[in-house]
Every structure is written in structure tokens, then in C-alpha cells.
Design a protein around this motif. Structure first.
Motif, PDB file in Angstrom:
ATOM      1  N   GLU A 116      -8.845  -0.975  -4.745  1.00  0.00           N
ATOM      2  CA  GLU A 116      -7.692  -1.714  -5.256  1.00  0.00           C
ATOM      3  C   GLU A 116      -7.627  -3.071  -4.579  1.00  0.00           C
ATOM      4  O   GLU A 116      -7.588  -3.156  -3.345  1.00  0.00           O
ATOM      5  CB  GLU A 116      -6.392  -0.934  -5.003  1.00  0.00           C
TER       6      GLU A 116
ATOM      7  N   GLU B 155      -7.822  -2.923 -15.050  1.00  0.00           N
ATOM      8  CA  GLU B 155      -8.848  -1.965 -14.614  1.00  0.00           C
ATOM      9  C   GLU B 155     -10.231  -2.531 -14.941  1.00  0.00           C
ATOM     10  O   GLU B 155     -10.535  -2.798 -16.103  1.00  0.00           O
ATOM     11  CB  GLU B 155      -8.638  -0.621 -15.310  1.00  0.00           C
TER      12      GLU B 155
ATOM     13  N   GLN C   1      -9.348  -1.407  -9.461  1.00  0.00           N
ATOM     14  CA  GLN C   1      -7.999  -1.694  -9.952  1.00  0.00           C
ATOM     15  C   GLN C   1      -7.560  -3.051  -9.406  1.00  0.00           C
ATOM     16  O   GLN C   1      -7.421  -3.223  -8.196  1.00  0.00           O
ATOM     17  CB  GLN C   1      -7.026  -0.598  -9.509  1.00  0.00           C
TER      18      GLN C   1
END
Length: 603
Positions: free
Chosen positions: A306, A374, A403
Motif C-alpha cells: 500500500e 488498484e 493499492q
């Protein structure tokens, strides 16, 4: 029990020696050959062990091995005791092994002396091989006329696929004692990617039986080759200059019977080798195959799952296995269009061993996502040919999904809908005002030739040259004082090294003891004579000792000590504890004898 004790005492008391006989087989052999020497004591009862004096011209490879046999004939017992030695010839010439002696009823009895004739290597004298337990393996050599020293090149396998690993080994075979060797020419390996496979230093030595003759064998150079072309490829010869101990010095003197050796040189060369390299099969070859051969595994990982927009993330791809690690190409990496991909940083870790190069090649990519959402990183694929299975293999791994969230460090007004900063607009220009009046200009207050800096520029070179001469003189004085200090402390340091060698001797570290002893003597001479170690070869050592009025006997003794130290490095049986202990004693005596006469010497 009493009866048994009486029998033993009676048997010992009535032991009688009838004869003492010595023999050698063969009695004519070449320098470096081994032979069997036996002493047999015959008689009755428990026979004494004979005393033997083996000359320094022979090296004891094994023994004495004792064998006792007893026979009862018509109620009378006869017995014999046999001592067996395996010896190696170290010097050329005619030598006599003195008669063995035994003490029988307080009387000394002698056997017979044995004469042994040692000829030069390659003279044609044949020696019987040692017992089977002295011959580790049988080796076939393609050379028709075997010399006492030769170099053998071997490659395995002799036929391989493109980029398949091949091991090229150069083995030095020798019968006389080898002191050292110089590489004159390395083998040419055009058409190969080569990686050096380091050998033991000093080289390990084993005994080999070559066409019925006993040789010492040492692997001196080894390469792992990866062919880059198909067809027949040639590997050129390797050339050496070998320094070995011959049997007799050139100038005969009174001391030849004790120090009867001379270092000679021999040029040896291996034979060229031709190998056949096969093309990789076309059948079932994967798309995008890049001629990678070996056995490999693939790993790909992201250091974060992320991130925010415009924040970097690292993709690490690791290819690990066996084969030509340095040849591995970068795998194809595909990323979504909203991610910027930069050229990778590459690191290689490899180690040769077991006929292969094993290790890994790491590719580190920097990724920067520009849009939130994404982001799926496609799988990384890698194909190679396995020569052991003779088939193509493909591996694939997915680094994962990334992400990406909008960056929180930007003001909403400065960011477009995608999260990318909006371009900065130019709202004004810098204004530069024009001077409306020129600054005042003043004349020089002081003429140039009246300034101090002007004259200082003339005097400065004189001061620099004078300072250089002073610094050089100061440096020479310091160097002279340093050489005097080194010369005075040389003997103390030498005895410290001898103490270390004795410690190695007590710890059964025989090889380290010989190395410590030889390096300590050379360092002592370097300090005492104020001659650099790099310049202190055998000729310079002998010249310096002669200028210091060191006797010929002492100079020969030094050559013999250093020769025995060097010989122990190459002889598999030369590094015995007793020989090391005796050599340390001889070295200590030699240093104590010559130290008072040695002074710093210019050669």
C-alpha cells in the motif's frame, strides 16, 4: 602364573641373535622414486629391535613397521623380527645405508650395509612401486613418454551444451622434490566464459600410480568454463617453469656428502584440448528464450503493498541456482501504464564449487505509481534449459497487487482529479532595474613593483626548494635510524618466530610450522641485512652472506634449511613432526652462529 612367568623370564634370558640382514628393493632408481628397505634379525627367544641410521639422502615415507614370527621345530623355537621402511630418494649419487646393529647379551652385533644408486630423473632407471596402501588411485595419462615432471590438462565433460558448465583442471605430476613453480603462460580459452575455481594454497599433494610409476600429484590451476559458441573449441596449453631439487650440486666440495642438492629448472607445458559444444535443442524451446542454461529458481517481491501516489516502491527479483550467474539477463518486467518503471540496480553473488558456479543475481527496480487505485503487477516469467534433464523449464511468479491511494501532501486546489499535482502557472516576471549611473573608478594607490606580494612571488620558489631538500635529508636520517633499529631487533624477532614454530610443532600443526620457520628466517635476514624481502632471493642472500664473511659451510646450511622447508610444502609425507623439530634446532643454531657477523649490506 608362576610357571608362565618363569617361562617368559627364561625365554628372555636365553634369547640369542644368530644373524642380522639388511636389504633394499630396488637398489638402482631415479631421483624422487620410493623403495623398500628391510632389516631382519633371526635367532631364538625374544629378539631385540635393531638400530638403524637412515642417511639424510632418503626421506622416510612410512615405518618402521615391525613383524615378528616364531616357529617350533623338533621342540626348539626359532624366531625373526623384521623392520620395514618405505624410503624416497632425495639426492642423486651413490649412497650407503650403514649396517644395522643389535645388542645381544651385552655384545653388539652388526648386519650388512646396503648400497643404493640414485640416477637423474628420466634416465630410465625403474623403481618398484610402494605397497598398495601407498597408492590412492590408478591414473591413466595420455602422454607416451612420461617425464619425471609433467603437466596434465583435463576437462570434464568433453562434450557439453552451449552455456553448460565444464571443469578445466591442470595437475602437476612430479617425482623429484619441487620447491616452487612460475606460470609462464595461462591457457587460452577463446569461445568460453571462464570463472576461476581457487585451489588450495599451498597445493595439496597426493600420490598417483601413473602407468606403473609412483608420482606426486598437485592440482595447481582450475577453471569453470561456459561455452559461448557451438562446434569444436580449442583450449591452449598452460606453460610452467618448475624449480626442483636435483641430486647433486654443480661444484663438488668436501660438504657434498652432507648438503648434496641443487635447485634446477624445467619448462613444462600441457597439451592442448579440443571439445565439442552442442547447440541447444529447438524442440519445445520457449518464446523469448535467452540461452540461459542451468538449474534456477525465481522470486519476486514488492517491499510495500500500500502506497500513495508519487511514492516510490521497490520490486526485487531474485534468480538463484547453479550455472553462469554472471550471464543471467534481466527478466522482462511489465507494469501498468500508470506506474513509472526505472532501470534496475543489479548485484551478483557467486561462488564456485563442486564443478559449478552457484549463487544469485538480484535485480532491484524502482516503481512510482502516478494514479490512485488498484494496480496489478503482471507475473514475471523466466525460462532456462536444464542440461541434466535435457529439457526446457519455465518458472513464473506474481509480485502481487499494489493499492495506491491519493497523496495527502498536496492541497486540493493544486491536484487534478487523478491525484497528480497541477502544473504551476507563471503569474509574474522578475524585474531587473537598469543602473542610471556608473560607479566611480579609482586609480591604483600603490604601484605593483612596490607591493610585498610582488617580491614574495619571486622568493617563494627558493623557499619551496630549500624546504624540499631539508625534508628529504630528514627522511633519510629517519630511514637510517629505522634500519639500525630493525637490524638490532632482528635476532629477538627471529627467536620469537622460532618459538611460534615450536608451538605449531607441539600442536601437530606441521605445515604451519614449516611456513612460519621459512618466513621467519627470511624476515630475520631482511631486517639484519636491511634488504627488502622482495629483493632477497637466493642469489642476493648468498652474496650478502659472502660480503659479511659468512663461511661456505654456513651458506650451504642455510640453503639446505630453506630447501627442506619448501620441499615440505609439496611432499605429502615430508611434513613429519620429527623432521620439523630437528629443522627448528638447526635454524636456531645457524642464527646464533652468524648473527654477530651480519651487518646492513648494500648489494
Amino acid at each position: 602364573m608362576v610357571t608362565l612367568a618363569m617361562i617368559i623370564v627364561s625365554d628372555s634370558a636365553w634369547a640369542k641373535v644368530n644373524s642380522v640382514h639388511a636389504s633394499a628393493s630396488p637398489t638402482t632408481l631415479e631421483l624422487g622414486d620410493s623403495f623398500i628397505y628391510q632389516v631382519t634379525v633371526s635367532g631364538t627367544g625374544t629378539l631385540p629391535t635393531p638400530s638403524n641410521n637412515i642417511p639424510s639422502a632418503f626421506q622416510i615415507l612410512s615405518g618402521p613397521n615391525s613383524n615378528i614370527s616364531m616357529e617350533w621345530i623338533n621342540g626348539k623355537m626359532s624366531s625373526s623380527r623384521t623392520l620395514t621402511y618405505t624410503l624416497r630418494a632425495l639426492r642423486r649419487g651413490d649412497f650407503t645405508i650403514p649396517a644395522p646393529t643389535v645388542t645381544d647379551r651385552r655384545q653388539q652385533k652388526s648386519g650388512n650395509a646396503v648400497n643404493v644408486h640414485i640416477e637423474a630423473p628420466g634416465s630410465g632407471a625403474t623403481a618398484q612401486p610402494s605397497p598398495n596402501n601407498m597408492i590412492p588411485q590408478e591414473t591413466n595419462v595420455r602422454q607416451s613418454n612420461l617425464r619425471s615432471i609433467f603437466l596434465q590438462a583435463e576437462i570434464a565433460p568433453t562434450s557439453a551444451y552451449l552455456q553448460e558448465a565444464m571443469v578445466l583442471t591442470f595437475t602437476l605430476y612430479f617425482q623429484p622434490s619441487v620447491r616452487t613453480f612460475d606460470v609462464q603462460k595461462l591457457p587460452s580459452t577463446e569461445g568460453f566464459w571462464s570463472e576461476e575455481w581457487e585451489v588450495q594454497s599451498p597445493p595439496g599433494v597426493v600420490e598417483r600410480n601413473i602407468n606403473g610409476r609412483l608420482y606426486n600429484a598437485a592440482v595447481i590451476y582450475r577453471l569453470i568454463l561456459f561455452p559461448t559458441r557451438t562446434g569444436e573449441l580449442n583450449i591452449g596449453p598452460m606453460k610452467l617453469n618448475v624449480h626442483y631439487v636435483s641430486g647433486r650440486s654443480r661444484n663438488r666440495s668436501f660438504f657434498d656428502s652432507i648438503f648434496d642438492s641443487y635447485v634446477e629448472q624445467m619448462a613444462v607445458s600441457s597439451e592442448p584440448i579440443t571439445v565439442n559444444i552442442k547447440s541447444l535443442p529447438y524442440e519445445n524451446q520457449p518464446d523469448g528464450f535467452a540461452n540461459v542454461v542451468g538449474n534456477w529458481s525465481l522470486d519476486a517481491r514488492l517491499d510495500a503493498k500500500e502506497v500513495q501516489t508519487n511514492e516510490s516502491v521497490t520490486l526485487t527479483i531474485r534468480i538463484k541456482g547453479e550455472g553462469n550467474v554472471g550471464f543471467l539477463p534481466a527478466p522482462e518486467v511489465r507494469v501498468p501504464p500508470d506506474i513509472e518503471l526505472y532501470e534496475p540496480e543489479i548485484s551478483v553473488h557467486k561462488r564456485p564449487g563442486n564443478g559449478e558456479i552457484s549463487g544469485e543475481k538480484v535485480f532491484t527496480y524502482l516503481l512510482i505509481p502516478r494514479r490512485p487505485g488498484e494496480q496489478i503487477i503482471p507475473p514475471v516469467e523466466f525460462s532456462f534449459f536444464d542440461p541434466k534433464l535435457e529439457e526446457y523449464r519455465s518458472v513464473s511468479i506474481s509480485p502481487g497487487t499494489l493499492q495506491v491511494s491519493p497523496s495527502s501532501g498536496w492541497d486540493v486546489a493544486d491536484v487534478d482529479g487523478s491525484g497528480i499535482p497541477a502544473p504551476v502557472e507563471t503569474v509574474g516576471r522578475e524585474i531587473r532595474w537598469i543602473m542610471d549611473s556608473a560607479p566611480s573608478l579609482d586609480d591604483s594607490i600603490e604601484p605593483l613593483h612596490q607591493r610585498t606580494a610582488y617580491w614574495a612571488s619571486f622568493l617563494m620558489p627558493i623557499f619551496i626548494v630549500a624546504a624540499g631538500f631539508a625534508f628529504r635529508k630528514h627522511h633519510e636520517n629517519l630511514a637510517g635510524q629505522e634500519s639500525v633499529v630493525r637490524s638490532r631487533k632482528a635476532m629477538k624477532r627471529a627467536f620469537t618466530v622460532l618459538k611460534e614454530a615450536r608451538q605449531h610443532h607441539r600442536n601437530d600443526e606441521i605445515g604451519e610450522g614449516y611456513n612460519s620457520l621459512a618466513s621467519g628466517i627470511i624476515k630475520y635476514l631482511s631486517d639484519r641485512l636491511n634488504v627488502p624481502i622482495a629483493s632477497l632471493d637466493e642469489r642476493v642472500r648468498d652474496k650478502c652472506l659472502e660480503l659479511n664473511q659468512i663461511s661456505e659451510t654456513s651458506r650451504i646450511e642455510l640453503r639446505d634449511i630453506l630447501s627442506l622447508c619448501d620441499s615440505a610444502r609439496f611432499s605429502p609425507h615430508g611434513s613429519d613432526a620429527d623432521s620439523l623439530g630437528n629443522l627448528i634446532d638447526r635454524s636456531e643454531k645457524w642464527i646464533a652462529t652468524v648473527d654477530r657477523k651480519l651487518r646492513p649490506t648494500k648489494v
